[in-house]
Motif scaffolding. Structure first.
Motif, PDB file in Angstrom:
ATOM      1  N   LEU A   1       3.427   1.187  -3.444  1.00 21.94           N
ATOM      2  CA  LEU A   1       2.877   1.152  -4.820  1.00 21.94           C
ATOM      3  C   LEU A   1       1.524   1.991  -4.834  1.00 21.94           C
ATOM      4  O   LEU A   1       0.980   2.499  -5.861  1.00 21.94           O
ATOM      5  CB  LEU A   1       2.211  -0.196  -5.303  1.00 21.94           C
ATOM      6  N   GLY A   2       1.116   2.391  -3.790  1.00 24.04           N
ATOM      7  CA  GLY A   2      -0.286   3.318  -3.671  1.00 24.04           C
ATOM      8  C   GLY A   2      -1.365   2.665  -3.747  1.00 24.04           C
ATOM      9  O   GLY A   2      -2.320   3.099  -4.357  1.00 24.04           O
ATOM     10  N   ILE A   3      -1.425   1.068  -3.871  1.00 20.66           N
ATOM     11  CA  ILE A   3      -2.526   0.363  -4.093  1.00 20.66           C
ATOM     12  C   ILE A   3      -3.480   0.188  -3.199  1.00 20.66           C
ATOM     13  O   ILE A   3      -3.065  -0.096  -1.938  1.00 20.66           O
ATOM     14  CB  ILE A   3      -2.308  -0.876  -4.699  1.00 20.66           C
ATOM     15  N   ASP A   4      -4.716   0.405  -3.120  1.00 20.31           N
ATOM     16  CA  ASP A   4      -5.564   0.241  -2.106  1.00 20.31           C
ATOM     17  C   ASP A   4      -6.843  -0.438  -2.581  1.00 20.31           C
ATOM     18  O   ASP A   4      -7.773   0.610  -3.120  1.00 20.31           O
ATOM     19  CB  ASP A   4      -5.798   1.532  -1.361  1.00 20.31           C
ATOM     20  N   LEU A   5      -7.387  -1.662  -2.441  1.00 18.67           N
ATOM     21  CA  LEU A   5      -8.449  -2.073  -2.974  1.00 18.67           C
ATOM     22  C   LEU A   5      -9.561  -2.147  -2.186  1.00 18.67           C
ATOM     23  O   LEU A   5     -10.543  -1.516  -2.756  1.00 18.67           O
ATOM     24  CB  LEU A   5      -8.237  -3.579  -3.421  1.00 18.67           C
ATOM     25  N   LEU A   6      -9.502  -2.618  -0.853  1.00 19.36           N
ATOM     26  CA  LEU A   6     -10.881  -2.752   0.052  1.00 19.36           C
ATOM     27  C   LEU A   6     -10.353  -1.673   1.065  1.00 19.36           C
ATOM     28  O   LEU A   6     -11.201  -1.943   2.241  1.00 19.36           O
ATOM     29  CB  LEU A   6     -10.769  -4.056   0.304  1.00 19.36           C
ATOM     30  N   GLY A   7      -9.289  -0.990   1.015  1.00 22.37           N
ATOM     31  CA  GLY A   7      -9.124   0.038   2.249  1.00 22.37           C
ATOM     32  C   GLY A   7     -10.419   0.878   2.606  1.00 22.37           C
ATOM     33  O   GLY A   7     -10.512   1.799   1.888  1.00 22.37           O
ATOM     34  N   ALA A   8     -11.109   0.362   3.681  1.00 23.84           N
ATOM     35  CA  ALA A   8     -11.833   1.420   4.185  1.00 23.84           C
ATOM     36  C   ALA A   8     -11.529   2.324   5.023  1.00 23.84           C
ATOM     37  O   ALA A   8     -12.403   2.767   6.020  1.00 23.84           O
ATOM     38  CB  ALA A   8     -13.253   0.697   4.585  1.00 23.84           C
ATOM     39  N   ARG A   9     -10.387   2.496   5.364  1.00 22.54           N
ATOM     40  CA  ARG A   9      -9.831   2.865   6.583  1.00 22.54           C
ATOM     41  C   ARG A   9      -9.680   4.696   6.417  1.00 22.54           C
ATOM     42  O   ARG A   9      -8.913   5.101   6.354  1.00 22.54           O
ATOM     43  CB  ARG A   9      -8.669   2.562   7.055  1.00 22.54           C
TER      44      ARG A   9
ATOM     45  N   LYS B   1       0.816  -1.005   0.107  1.00 23.77           N
ATOM     46  CA  LYS B   1      -0.024  -0.092  -0.129  1.00 23.77           C
ATOM     47  C   LYS B   1       0.702   1.138  -0.016  1.00 23.77           C
ATOM     48  O   LYS B   1       0.605   2.298  -0.956  1.00 23.77           O
ATOM     49  CB  LYS B   1      -1.108   0.002   1.140  1.00 23.77           C
ATOM     50  N   SER B   2       2.063   1.271   0.678  1.00 23.18           N
ATOM     51  CA  SER B   2       2.532   2.517   0.923  1.00 23.18           C
ATOM     52  C   SER B   2       3.502   2.793  -0.151  1.00 23.18           C
ATOM     53  O   SER B   2       3.901   3.690  -0.516  1.00 23.18           O
ATOM     54  CB  SER B   2       3.554   2.464   2.266  1.00 23.18           C
TER      55      SER B   2
END
Lengths: 235, 335, 287
Positions: free
Chosen positions: B311-319, B308-309
């Motif tokens: 590649l900046g990918i966030d699929l299901l991040g609901a945070r 996440k940090s």
């Protein structure tokens, strides 16, 4: 050359910047005041200078050495320490044990248990009491004594008059003359402008993380300080 | 920002439909033996996700979630064996019983915090395990069979169990996602990040934690029932085995605690590990432990945290918590 | 009379249990750290004892000394190399780190030494007994209680009187602020963890002398330690001693009534105390 020099210091809490580009200098043996309203970033600035707060950018030079990224304990052993806001004594330890912890810095100098008790006779009488059982003013004296026991070259004091009775504040500030006389530089942080400016030769006023005014206390007019303190020239 | 927030739940819903279709279609394409492995993978993933929910979303660390695996399994086996009812129909009972047990113990264990809370649940698991081991009517040490499934057709049992396990896995991903963006999810995040701030904005901290703990533990119980339904036999040493905890922790830590994607990665790594080092016995457990230590030293947010940090990918991040965190820090600075 | 004897034996065992909890409780009191691997370190210490035994001069009991010294060093290293790196506001990383360590240690011991049951042979001492007011007591259990009391008292006095003890207490009160006194709290933590491990190692050796152990005993040891600390009221010094006594008596009385019960009734007593007094037994007296 200044004993303590801060250059362009930025301090952060996560994404939030609490101190913005502050520069200041303190000469050997001088007393300097940093004044400002609650939330102006004064405490954050001090914490960053003594190494308790790591998230910072800029430069802190103490006694000719860059200490920006040094740990607080190393800085204290080098001769710069702080009386923290809210006193923060070791509550379960006795008064004397609190002072002895200060001696752990292992620096030689004029300050010993005896000297501290001479400066604050009252806490000498209470030396076997748990620190937490003391009154606010007495605790403040122990906190100053503990910091002195490290035999600092410079002592930073964070809001030492906060929550204390005027008479006790007066007593404590009177002691600063004795401390200063031993050659220790002092930085006092205050919301209480009059008290701080009376004790210091030079003052910085902080507003919203920046220095909004600085100068020798003798040259600063009350109007200019008030404006810098509350940010009136912006309004 | 708004565009993303509006669109993501819809995208996730589409993904959920596709995933559900895949699960439904699987029994037609996959052999029974492989299906058994998939049931195990889904169930273990659900265990891990249940623990992840507690640790990463509710903020309760437990070292005793094997308690609920065992309780769910025993509840289902006993209820079915005593009444003769079809275990597939009374499966929700496992959830109810485990959740009820969790609700019963919470008032006491919530008096403790952090590791002490974590270990107290383990202590309760040990009590229940020894209790069952000494009671003949509970099958004592040798355990209980699941009688009802013996008379059913093998393929029906396998397919039904697979669907239940698949449902668990789907809930573990999509259910958790929708939960985390719901009101309850936000309340949980607020309590986890800062209890004082949470109660200051009117959230009842105790009840929020309680509800999270009961929900997560009930889910683990349900998954435990499904898992043991697929092996037809439950015994106290296995069902209440602390090694379940080792597996759950490994999966969640390696993948990334507090994320939905992390345990998916963790589960994949765990089963690959197991396949490669199956013959090495303890060596393989040692490697699980060592990997957990390494992840804590290098990146406590796990593999997904790094992804996440970096590649900046966030699929299901609901945070959406990051905004909350920043603002709570601001208030702290000001004081 | 048989019951009196059981209770007295429970108290003797309880002293040892208190010692098992002391390391965990001390580490928690100073650093707010719970080393989940403590139970497995206790077992590792017992293994070390088994291997050092043949080289131990004078009396097997003295094997405690080299093992405690080794454990002190290992504790310091553990703190410096691993736990100090994950310290922070969030407790989860340190707990999970030590959990991972526990798994490595436990399975490593199985791999190296096998899963057999072992004990540390102290020769005749194990079977010696004496009559006291009509009670038949073992010499070893009484000796072990004496060692436990001695270590509790010594640690207590050392913390009160010594310079390092003072720094440890100050660090426990406020680890941020001791830095302003030139004290690196990480070093203090390392010393504290070394001490906690040394105390645990002594407990591990004594447990292995009184009874037996396998590489899997760590979980039971950890649970005992944890229950002692919680019953004692989280960090209360003599509360832990009381906690150990309660557990020891509960266990032996239960074993008399139901020989197959193992540690179960000890666990149940723990839960009951938790229900009745959330701050432990000491909490009922303190404040």
């Amino acid at each position: 050359m200044s004993l303590l020099r801060v250059e362009n210091l930025d301090v952060f809490y996560g994404d939030f910047q609490a101190v913005r580009g502050v520069s200041l200098a303190v000469d050997e043996g001088r007393t300097v005041a940093i004044i400002g309203a609650n939330g102006a970033g004064k405490s954050t600035l001090l914490n960053a200078i003594v190494g308790l707060h790591p998230q910072k950018r800029g430069k802190v030079v103490f006694a000719g050495a860059d200490v920006t990224s040094n740990r607080a304990d190393a800085i204290a052993r080098a001769g710069m320490t702080m009386v923290p806001e809210g006193r923060r004594l070791f509550g379960t330890l006795t008064v004397e044990d609190n002072l002895r912890v200060g001696a752990a810095a292992g620096r030689k100098g004029p300050w010993t248990l005896g000297e501290v008790y001479r400066l604050f006779p009252r806490i000498g009488e209470l030396r076997h009491m748990p620190a937490a059982s003391l009154s606010g003013g007495q605790q403040q004296m122990v906190a100053i004594g503990r910091a002195l026991m490290t035999n600092p070259r410079i002592l930073l004091c964070d809001e030492i008059s906060l929550g204390l009775a005027p008479k006790i504040i007066l007593d404590i500030y009177r002691c600063f003359e004795a401390i200063s006389a031993t050659g220790v530089s002092i930085v006092v942080i205050e919301q209480n402008v009059g008290q701080a400016c009376a004790a210091a030769q030079y003052a910085y006023c902080m507003l919203e993380g920046k220095v909004s005014l600085e100068g020798p206390t003798a040259d600063l007019s009350m109007e200019a300080i008030t404006a810098a303190y509350f940010g009136l020239d912006h309004a | 920002m708004t565009r993303l927030l509006l669109k993501r739940p819809t995208l996730v819903a589409a993904a959920a439909v596709v995933a559900a279709a895949l699960v439904i279609a699987t029994p037609w394409f996959v052999a029974e033996g492989d299906m058994r492995l998939m049931i195990e993978i889904f169930a273990v993933f659900a265990f891990a996700q249940g623990w992840n929910f507690l640790a990463g979303y509710v903020g309760i660390m437990s070292f005793g979630q094997q308690l609920f695996i065992g309780l769910g399994a025993y509840c289902l086996f006993l209820a079915s064996n005593w009444t003769g009812l079809n275990p597939f129909l009374i499966l929700p009972l496992a959830f109810v019983f485990s959740a009820g047990f969790a609700a019963m113990i919470s008032p006491f264990i919530f008096r403790l915090r952090d590791a002490y809370l974590a270990i107290s649940i383990w202590v309760i698991a040990e009590i229940v395990r020894s209790f069952i081991s000494q009671r003949d009517w509970l099958g004592s040490v040798s355990g209980l069979p699941l009688v009802a499934t013996r008379e059913m057709a093998r393929s029906v049992v396998a397919t039904s169990t697979f669907y239940y396990a698949g449902a668990l896995a789907l809930i573990s991903v999509f259910g958790l996602y929708y939960l985390s963006i719901s009101r309850l999810g936000l309340a949980l995040a607020a309590v986890r990040d800062n209890e004082e701030t949470a109660s200051a904005i009117g959230i009842n901290v105790w009840w929020t934690r309680f509800f999270g703990f009961v929900l997560g533990s009930g889910f683990t119980g349900l998954a435990g029932a499904v898992y043991y339904m697929s092996v037809f036999h439950v015994e106290p040493g296995g069902a209440f085995d602390p090694n379940w905890m080792v597996i759950m922790l490994f999966i969640v830590i390696i993948g990334g605690v507090g994320t939905i994607e992390g345990p998916i990665i963790g589960t994949a790594i765990y089963f690959l590990f197991r396949a490669w080092f199956a013959g090495t016995g303890n060596l393989y457990l040692m490697m699980l432990g060592a990997a957990a230590v390494l992840v804590m030293l290098i990146s406590p947010s796990g593999i997904w945290g790094i992804v996440k940090s970096k590649l900046g990918i966030d699929l299901l991040g609901a945070r959406r918590a990051s905004g909350l965190e920043a603002s709570s820090k601001k208030t702290r600075t000001a004081s | 009379m048989i019951w009196v004897e059981t209770i007295v034996n429970g108290l003797l065992l309880g002293g040892l249990y208190a010692l098992v909890g002391l390391g965990l409780g001390f580490a928690f009191g100073v650093m707010r750290i719970v080393n989940v691997a403590q139970g497995d370190f206790i077992v590792a210490a017992a293994f070390l004892g088994v291997f050092l035994l043949p080289w131990t001069p004078v009396h097997p009991l003295l094997v405690i000394i080299p093992v405690a010294i080794a454990a002190f060093g290992i504790g310091m290293l553990l703190q410096w190399l691993l736990i100090n790196r994950v310290l922070g506001h969030d407790q989860i990383p340190q707990i999970l780190l030590t959990f991972g360590l526990a798994i490595v240690l436990r399975n490593g011991m199985v791999e190296l030494f096998g899963a057999n049951t072992r004990s540390i042979n102290v020769g005749d001492l194990r079977f010696m007994g004496f009559d006291f007011l009509g009670l038949k007591l073992g010499v070893l259990p009484v000796l072990i209680l004496a060692i436990a009391v001695f270590l509790f008292a010594t640690l207590h006095l050392w913390l009160r009187k010594s310079d390092m003890g003072r720094l440890i207490r100050a660090t426990a009160d406020d680890h941020r602020i001791v830095q302003l006194c030139g004290v690196n709290f990480r070093s203090i933590y390392a010393v504290a963890m070394g001490l906690a491990m040394a105390l645990s190692a002594v407990a591990g050796i004594l447990l292995a002398m009184r009874g037996s152990f396998t590489p899997y005993s760590g979980a039971d040891r950890l649970l005992i330690a944890f229950e002692v600390v919680v019953i004692g009221g989280l960090g209360s010094f003599w509360g832990m001693f009381l906690g150990g006594m309660v557990l020891g008596v509960a266990q032996l009385v239960a074993l008399k009534l139901d020989p197959a019960s193992g540690l179960m009734y000890g666990h149940i007593v723990f839960i009951l105390i938790l229900i009745m007094s959330p701050s432990g037994l000491a909490g009922a007296f303190r404040r």
